[in-house]
Design a protein around this motif. Structure first.
Motif, PDB file in Angstrom:
ATOM      1  N   THR A 218      -1.027  15.424 -31.311  1.00 36.34           N
ATOM      2  CA  THR A 218      -0.854  14.078 -31.846  1.00 36.34           C
ATOM      3  C   THR A 218      -2.101  13.253 -31.590  1.00 36.34           C
ATOM      4  O   THR A 218      -2.587  13.209 -30.460  1.00 36.34           O
ATOM      5  CB  THR A 218       0.354  13.385 -31.183  1.00 36.34           C
ATOM      6  OG1 THR A 218       1.529  14.166 -31.398  1.00 36.34           O
ATOM      7  CG2 THR A 218       0.551  11.980 -31.745  1.00 36.34           C
ATOM      8  N   ARG A 220      -4.351  10.366 -30.450  1.00 32.43           N
ATOM      9  CA  ARG A 220      -4.109   9.359 -29.423  1.00 32.43           C
ATOM     10  C   ARG A 220      -5.201   8.300 -29.469  1.00 32.43           C
ATOM     11  O   ARG A 220      -6.356   8.599 -29.767  1.00 32.43           O
ATOM     12  CB  ARG A 220      -4.089   9.999 -28.036  1.00 32.43           C
ATOM     13  CG  ARG A 220      -3.114  11.174 -27.896  1.00 32.43           C
ATOM     14  CD  ARG A 220      -1.690  10.717 -27.748  1.00 32.43           C
ATOM     15  NE  ARG A 220      -0.767  11.855 -27.670  1.00 32.43           N
ATOM     16  CZ  ARG A 220       0.534  11.741 -27.412  1.00 32.43           C
ATOM     17  NH1 ARG A 220       1.063  10.541 -27.208  1.00 32.43           N
ATOM     18  NH2 ARG A 220       1.308  12.808 -27.374  1.00 32.43           N
ATOM     19  N   PRO A 221      -4.850   7.035 -29.177  1.00 39.11           N
ATOM     20  CA  PRO A 221      -5.872   5.978 -29.170  1.00 39.11           C
ATOM     21  C   PRO A 221      -6.938   6.249 -28.118  1.00 39.11           C
ATOM     22  O   PRO A 221      -6.665   6.847 -27.082  1.00 39.11           O
ATOM     23  CB  PRO A 221      -5.067   4.718 -28.821  1.00 39.11           C
ATOM     24  CG  PRO A 221      -3.648   5.045 -29.114  1.00 39.11           C
ATOM     25  CD  PRO A 221      -3.508   6.516 -28.869  1.00 39.11           C
ATOM     26  N   ARG A 249       4.420   1.225 -27.080  1.00 39.85           N
ATOM     27  CA  ARG A 249       4.439   1.558 -28.511  1.00 39.85           C
ATOM     28  C   ARG A 249       3.682   0.538 -29.345  1.00 39.85           C
ATOM     29  O   ARG A 249       3.089   0.885 -30.374  1.00 39.85           O
ATOM     30  CB  ARG A 249       5.887   1.676 -28.992  1.00 39.85           C
ATOM     31  CG  ARG A 249       6.579   2.973 -28.565  1.00 39.85           C
ATOM     32  CD  ARG A 249       7.842   3.210 -29.352  1.00 39.85           C
ATOM     33  NE  ARG A 249       8.855   2.193 -29.098  1.00 39.85           N
ATOM     34  CZ  ARG A 249       9.775   2.282 -28.139  1.00 39.85           C
ATOM     35  NH1 ARG A 249       9.804   3.341 -27.332  1.00 39.85           N
ATOM     36  NH2 ARG A 249      10.669   1.330 -27.970  1.00 39.85           N
ATOM     37  N   SER A 250       3.693  -0.719 -28.929  1.00 37.68           N
ATOM     38  CA  SER A 250       2.977  -1.747 -29.688  1.00 37.68           C
ATOM     39  C   SER A 250       1.477  -1.506 -29.690  1.00 37.68           C
ATOM     40  O   SER A 250       0.744  -2.101 -30.489  1.00 37.68           O
ATOM     41  CB  SER A 250       3.282  -3.135 -29.118  1.00 37.68           C
ATOM     42  OG  SER A 250       2.654  -3.335 -27.855  1.00 37.68           O
ATOM     43  N   ARG A 251       1.000  -0.643 -28.804  1.00 36.12           N
ATOM     44  CA  ARG A 251      -0.421  -0.307 -28.727  1.00 36.12           C
ATOM     45  C   ARG A 251      -0.693   1.128 -29.177  1.00 36.12           C
ATOM     46  O   ARG A 251      -1.772   1.652 -28.948  1.00 36.12           O
ATOM     47  CB  ARG A 251      -0.918  -0.512 -27.293  1.00 36.12           C
ATOM     48  CG  ARG A 251      -1.020  -1.969 -26.905  1.00 36.12           C
ATOM     49  CD  ARG A 251      -0.983  -2.186 -25.407  1.00 36.12           C
ATOM     50  NE  ARG A 251      -1.213  -3.582 -25.099  1.00 36.12           N
ATOM     51  CZ  ARG A 251      -0.319  -4.543 -25.297  1.00 36.12           C
ATOM     52  NH1 ARG A 251       0.878  -4.252 -25.774  1.00 36.12           N
ATOM     53  NH2 ARG A 251      -0.596  -5.819 -25.015  1.00 36.12           N
ATOM     54  N   GLY A 252       0.315   1.757 -29.766  1.00 35.24           N
ATOM     55  CA  GLY A 252       0.143   3.127 -30.204  1.00 35.24           C
ATOM     56  C   GLY A 252       0.148   4.132 -29.079  1.00 35.24           C
ATOM     57  O   GLY A 252      -0.311   5.270 -29.242  1.00 35.24           O
ATOM     58  N   GLU A 254       2.284   5.996 -25.566  1.00 36.09           N
ATOM     59  CA  GLU A 254       3.599   6.525 -25.248  1.00 36.09           C
ATOM     60  C   GLU A 254       3.910   6.462 -23.764  1.00 36.09           C
ATOM     61  O   GLU A 254       5.020   6.106 -23.368  1.00 36.09           O
ATOM     62  CB  GLU A 254       3.696   7.975 -25.732  1.00 36.09           C
ATOM     63  CG  GLU A 254       5.082   8.576 -25.629  1.00 36.09           C
ATOM     64  CD  GLU A 254       5.156   9.948 -26.283  1.00 36.09           C
ATOM     65  OE1 GLU A 254       6.256  10.531 -26.285  1.00 36.09           O
ATOM     66  OE2 GLU A 254       4.126  10.426 -26.801  1.00 36.09           O
TER      67      GLU A 254
END
Length: 284
Positions: A218, A220-221, A249-252, A254
């Motif tokens: 996945t 990831r930021p 979640r608001s920042r992408g 987990e």
């Protein structure tokens, strides 16, 4: 009606309007400043639940079946992000164990070494979990120096108490395992493992637990921690009532709310690993 009185009415009205605007603006500013101060206190100033200064003020806590000290920095203190020590305290299977939170925001291995006697040894613990070093990595403390601090902490605890000691490896900084800072992190975690082996302490593979979940392909930021990011995350939680998972979640993200501090899911990983060690080894 006199001509002067007619001219003064609009003027008085403008003055009253301006006064109302100033009062309203002042009230809003006071609310904003008050909210900001509240977030600052709850996040960065207030002590953790059951700190050593309270729990161990008179030595070993009385009436406890076992005393467990969790020592580290902000990730352990748990006022920014999930309080995994509190989760252990509320968990099942520990009887009347006393969980002491010796986490201090912003601390490093050298800081923990300085307070080992007052915050760990003074509690006469049966088990000690150490999770410290994220700030050493960020501050680029030499790995050898970090290892010396860690070894001295373990030696001091083991020589002055009968506690079993566990050293947790450091979780990733952010969720991009390929980030440069996470490449540097490996040397610190190798040092933790070697220190545990040499000192007869247990090594708890926290990094490995996170990495297993993050290595799923996945995107990831990129790692992007800073004080504004941490403060905004805390504001979302304390002012807007959002869970730490929602903040993440608001920042992408987990597992971290600001690339360092734990979401609810991240805290669950730490608490589960600590609980397994306590129940199968330290308190078995």
């Amino acid at each position: 009606m006199p001509e002067g009185a007619t001219e003064q009415r609009p003027k008085r009205k403008r003055l009253l309007t301006r006064k109302r605007v100033l009062i309203t603006g002042g009230a809003l500013l006071a609310v904003v400043l008050g909210a900001g101060a509240l977030v600052g206190y709850l996040t960065f100033v207030r002590p953790p639940a059951n700190p050593p200064a309270v729990a161990c003020a008179d030595g070993r806590p009385q009436g406890a079946d076992a005393v467990v000290v969790a020592a580290g920095a902000s990730m352990t203190q748990g006022t920014l992000g999930r309080d995994w020590v509190g989760d252990l305290r509320a968990g099942e299977g520990f009887g009347d164990a006393e969980f002491v939170n010796a986490g201090v925001n912003g601390d490093t291995s050298s800081g923990l070494l300085r307070r080992t006697d007052s915050d760990i040894v003074a509690c006469r613990p049966d088990a000690v979990i150490v999770l410290v070093g994220t700030n050493d990595v960020r501050d680029e403390v030499p790995v050898a120096e970090y290892g010396e601090h860690l070894a001295a902490i373990v030696e001091r605890v083991r020589s002055q108490t009968s506690a079993q000691v566990a050293l947790m490896s450091l979780p990733p900084l952010g969720e991009d395992l390929d980030a440069e800072i996470n490449q540097r992190l490996h040397a610190y975690n190798d040092t933790i493992r070697r220190t545990a082996e040499a000192a007869g302490a247990d090594y708890l593979p926290l990094y490995e637990e996170f990495a297993e979940r993050l290595a799923d392909g996945t995107p990831r930021p990129a790692y992007a921690f800073g004080f504004p990011t941490a403060y905004l995350a805390a504001s979302e939680h304390y002012l807007l009532g959002r869970s730490w998972d929602e903040v993440a979640r608001s920042r992408g993200l987990e597992y971290f709310v600001d690339h360092i501090h734990l979401s609810d899911r991240g805290g669950e990983i730490v608490a589960d690993l600590a609980a397994r060690w306590l129940l199968t080894q330290a308190m078995a």
